[in-house]
Motif scaffolding. Sequence first.
Motif, PDB file in Angstrom:
ATOM      1  N   ASP A   1       5.171   0.438   2.937  1.00 58.15           N
ATOM      2  CA  ASP A   1       4.157  -0.121   3.916  1.00 58.15           C
ATOM      3  C   ASP A   1       4.775  -1.293   4.542  1.00 58.15           C
ATOM      4  N   SER A   2       4.031  -1.811   5.574  1.00 57.38           N
ATOM      5  CA  SER A   2       4.610  -2.896   6.406  1.00 57.38           C
ATOM      6  C   SER A   2       5.012  -4.114   5.613  1.00 57.38           C
ATOM      7  N   ASN A   3       4.668  -4.534   4.615  1.00 53.57           N
ATOM      8  CA  ASN A   3       4.825  -5.421   3.781  1.00 53.57           C
ATOM      9  C   ASN A   3       6.165  -5.178   2.722  1.00 53.57           C
ATOM     10  N   GLY A   4       6.814  -4.022   2.738  1.00 53.41           N
ATOM     11  CA  GLY A   4       7.845  -3.748   2.017  1.00 53.41           C
ATOM     12  C   GLY A   4       7.617  -2.952   0.855  1.00 53.41           C
ATOM     13  N   LYS A   5       6.367  -2.798   0.380  1.00 53.89           N
ATOM     14  CA  LYS A   5       6.282  -2.186  -1.017  1.00 53.89           C
ATOM     15  C   LYS A   5       6.179  -0.570  -0.672  1.00 53.89           C
ATOM     16  N   THR A   6       7.074  -0.126  -1.457  1.00 61.52           N
ATOM     17  CA  THR A   6       7.414   1.409  -1.842  1.00 61.52           C
ATOM     18  C   THR A   6       5.972   1.863  -2.615  1.00 61.52           C
ATOM     19  N   LEU A   7       5.417   3.154  -1.793  1.00 57.31           N
ATOM     20  CA  LEU A   7       4.404   3.841  -2.533  1.00 57.31           C
ATOM     21  C   LEU A   7       4.861   4.625  -3.970  1.00 57.31           C
ATOM     22  N   GLY A   8       4.073   4.641  -4.682  1.00 66.05           N
ATOM     23  CA  GLY A   8       4.428   5.194  -6.174  1.00 66.05           C
ATOM     24  C   GLY A   8       4.576   6.451  -6.260  1.00 66.05           C
ATOM     25  N   HIS A   9       4.221   7.461  -5.333  1.00 62.90           N
ATOM     26  CA  HIS A   9       4.680   8.877  -5.497  1.00 62.90           C
ATOM     27  C   HIS A   9       4.839   9.434  -4.146  1.00 62.90           C
TER      28      HIS A   9
END
Length: 59
Positions: free
Chosen positions: A39-47
Amino acid sequence: MRKVSLATKNPTEGTLRPSWEGPYEIIGIQRSGTYRLRDSNGKTLGHPWNVEHLKYYFQ
């Protein structure tokens, strides 16, 4: 953009909720048609997400 599904929708929103979330950045390809997103905050999605649930977004 990522399509909002029953698993990812907010239960407090009604039927007029947005159909797409995002934007997201593709950071990797698992196999043909399956992508890892951030996402735009740098958090990678879980799957990983299938290409059928994604669409291009241009700024």
